[in-house]
Design an enzyme around this catalytic site. Structure first.
Site, PDB file in Angstrom:
ATOM      1  N   GLU A 168      -6.487   4.520   8.404  1.00 33.49           N
ATOM      2  CA  GLU A 168      -6.281   5.946   8.078  1.00 33.49           C
ATOM      3  C   GLU A 168      -7.540   6.537   7.449  1.00 33.49           C
ATOM      4  O   GLU A 168      -7.875   7.703   7.672  1.00 33.49           O
ATOM      5  CB  GLU A 168      -5.052   6.103   7.160  1.00 33.49           C
TER       6      GLU A 168
ATOM      7  N   ASN B 135       0.869  -1.182   0.000  1.00 30.54           N
ATOM      8  CA  ASN B 135       0.000   0.000   0.000  1.00 30.54           C
ATOM      9  C   ASN B 135       0.904   1.230   0.000  1.00 30.54           C
ATOM     10  O   ASN B 135       1.531   1.539   1.007  1.00 30.54           O
ATOM     11  CB  ASN B 135      -0.870  -0.053   1.264  1.00 30.54           C
ATOM     12  N   TRP B 136       0.953   1.903  -1.134  1.00 31.35           N
ATOM     13  CA  TRP B 136       1.868   3.061  -1.248  1.00 31.35           C
ATOM     14  C   TRP B 136       1.332   4.286  -0.521  1.00 31.35           C
ATOM     15  O   TRP B 136       2.029   5.289  -0.396  1.00 31.35           O
ATOM     16  CB  TRP B 136       2.101   3.402  -2.725  1.00 31.35           C
ATOM     17  N   LYS B 137       0.078   4.267  -0.118  1.00 23.42           N
ATOM     18  CA  LYS B 137      -0.553   5.423   0.550  1.00 23.42           C
ATOM     19  C   LYS B 137      -0.352   6.685  -0.303  1.00 23.42           C
ATOM     20  O   LYS B 137      -0.279   6.587  -1.518  1.00 23.42           O
ATOM     21  CB  LYS B 137      -0.012   5.572   1.978  1.00 23.42           C
TER      22      LYS B 137
ATOM     23  N   HIS C 238      -9.311   1.003   5.574  1.00 20.61           N
ATOM     24  CA  HIS C 238      -8.003   1.192   6.209  1.00 20.61           C
ATOM     25  C   HIS C 238      -8.167   2.140   7.409  1.00 20.61           C
ATOM     26  O   HIS C 238      -8.969   3.076   7.353  1.00 20.61           O
ATOM     27  CB  HIS C 238      -7.010   1.767   5.200  1.00 20.61           C
TER      28      HIS C 238
ATOM     29  N   GLY D 188       2.957  -1.164   4.270  1.00 24.64           N
ATOM     30  CA  GLY D 188       3.043   0.250   3.913  1.00 24.64           C
ATOM     31  C   GLY D 188       4.488   0.640   3.634  1.00 24.64           C
ATOM     32  O   GLY D 188       4.993   0.478   2.524  1.00 24.64           O
ATOM     33  N   GLY D 189       5.169   1.121   4.673  1.00 22.06           N
ATOM     34  CA  GLY D 189       6.524   1.668   4.538  1.00 22.06           C
ATOM     35  C   GLY D 189       7.487   0.809   3.726  1.00 22.06           C
ATOM     36  O   GLY D 189       8.171   1.310   2.823  1.00 22.06           O
TER      37      GLY D 189
ATOM     38  N   SER E 211       3.864  -2.460  10.288  1.00 27.96           N
ATOM     39  CA  SER E 211       5.328  -2.537  10.417  1.00 27.96           C
ATOM     40  C   SER E 211       5.919  -3.873   9.968  1.00 27.96           C
ATOM     41  O   SER E 211       6.890  -4.362  10.556  1.00 27.96           O
ATOM     42  CB  SER E 211       5.767  -2.196  11.840  1.00 27.96           C
TER      43      SER E 211
ATOM     44  N   GLU F  61      -4.925  -5.233  10.977  1.00 26.76           N
ATOM     45  CA  GLU F  61      -3.886  -4.227  11.165  1.00 26.76           C
ATOM     46  C   GLU F  61      -4.107  -3.498  12.489  1.00 26.76           C
ATOM     47  O   GLU F  61      -4.885  -2.529  12.546  1.00 26.76           O
ATOM     48  CB  GLU F  61      -3.923  -3.204  10.028  1.00 26.76           C
TER      49      GLU F  61
ATOM     50  N   GLY G 145       2.995   1.826  10.818  1.00 23.77           N
ATOM     51  CA  GLY G 145       3.953   2.912  10.600  1.00 23.77           C
ATOM     52  C   GLY G 145       4.750   3.294  11.833  1.00 23.77           C
ATOM     53  O   GLY G 145       5.396   4.335  11.856  1.00 23.77           O
TER      54      GLY G 145
END
Ligand code: PGA
Length: 240
Positions: free
Chosen positions: A96, A9-11, A94, A221-222, A200, A162, A168
């Protein structure tokens, strides 16, 4: 047999130029038959991503979709639009989206139905806050998110567990806690559902997570923004 899935997920990251560089690097990654690989870039680069990935075996996902079909909904993107640029999966719910954009379970439910009715595969995210976990409410919260987000849904989705406090932050949930929740989700939904862990995930914890019986993959993500790391995630040691 549940096929493993590693989803990036590049966000809200990567300009078009940066995305093209990343995609070129991703195309160099050797893929295994045993693992499905997916990236979810921003809407702005979906079309470019599709063109570059279409013969590669890497699947394309979107990070959100509108619950409406079309018309006067400024700023929204519809299922039909996502279909027209080759999207196969949509990430919904998600944390976020839930916390910064006020998406309730009811909204997520409408989006899940819309996406499934338009033949997309859905990755539905659920997860508790640190406060929920410390108060012993993690299982109740996740159960409520699942039941309300999937109310009236009779098609299968992929679920990503999640824990919000692990996203993150570098604070990965222990593999045992991740497995316990993924098992719990499986008991609610059924054996054939694919259940991912997210929060993470990185090259140093992926193989331990993937050894767990009820963890069928990862939502990342990251580490999906570093091609070298993502390559390691995709090629984690598959336990025979
Ligand atoms: P992270 O994000 O890997 O950077 O923790 C996971 C996610 O939000 O899906």
């Amino acid at each position: 047999m549940r096929k493993k899935l590693i989803a990036g997920n590049w966000k809200m990251n990567l300009t078009k130029q940066e995305a093209v560089t990343m995609l070129k690097n991703l195309l160099e990654i050797p893929l295994s038959e045993e693992v499905e690989v997916l990236i979810a870039p921003s809407f702005a680069v979906l079309d470019t991503s599709y063109e570059m990935l279409k013969d590669s075996g890497i699947k394309l996902g979107a990070q959100n979709v509108s619950e409406y079909d079309k018309g006067a909904y400024t700023g929204e993107v519809s299922c039909e639009m996502l279909k027209s640029v080759g999207v196969e999966y949509i990430i919904l719910g998600h944390s976020e989206r839930r916390s910064y954009f006020n998406e309730t379970n009811k909204v997520v439910n409408a989006k899940v139905k819309k996406a499934l009715n338009n033949d997309f595969k859905v990755i539905l995210c659920v997860g508790e806050t640190l406060e929920d976990r410390e108060n012993g409410r993690a299982f109740d919260v996740v159960k409520e998110q699942l039941l309300e987000s999937l109310d009236g849904v009779n098609m299968q989705v992929v679920v990503a567990y999640e824990p919000i406090w692990a996203i993150g932050t570098g604070n990965t949930c222990s593999t045992e806690d991740a497995e316990e929740m993924c098992k719990f989700i499986r008991t609610l939904l059924g054996d054939d559902y694919r259940i991912l862990y997210g929060g993470s995930v990185n090259p140093s914890n992926i193989s331990e997570l993937m050894k767990m019986e009820d963890i069928d993959g990862a939502l990342v993500g990251g580490s999906s923004l570093k091609a070298v790391d993502f390559s390691k995630l995709v090629n984690y040691e598959v336990e025979k």
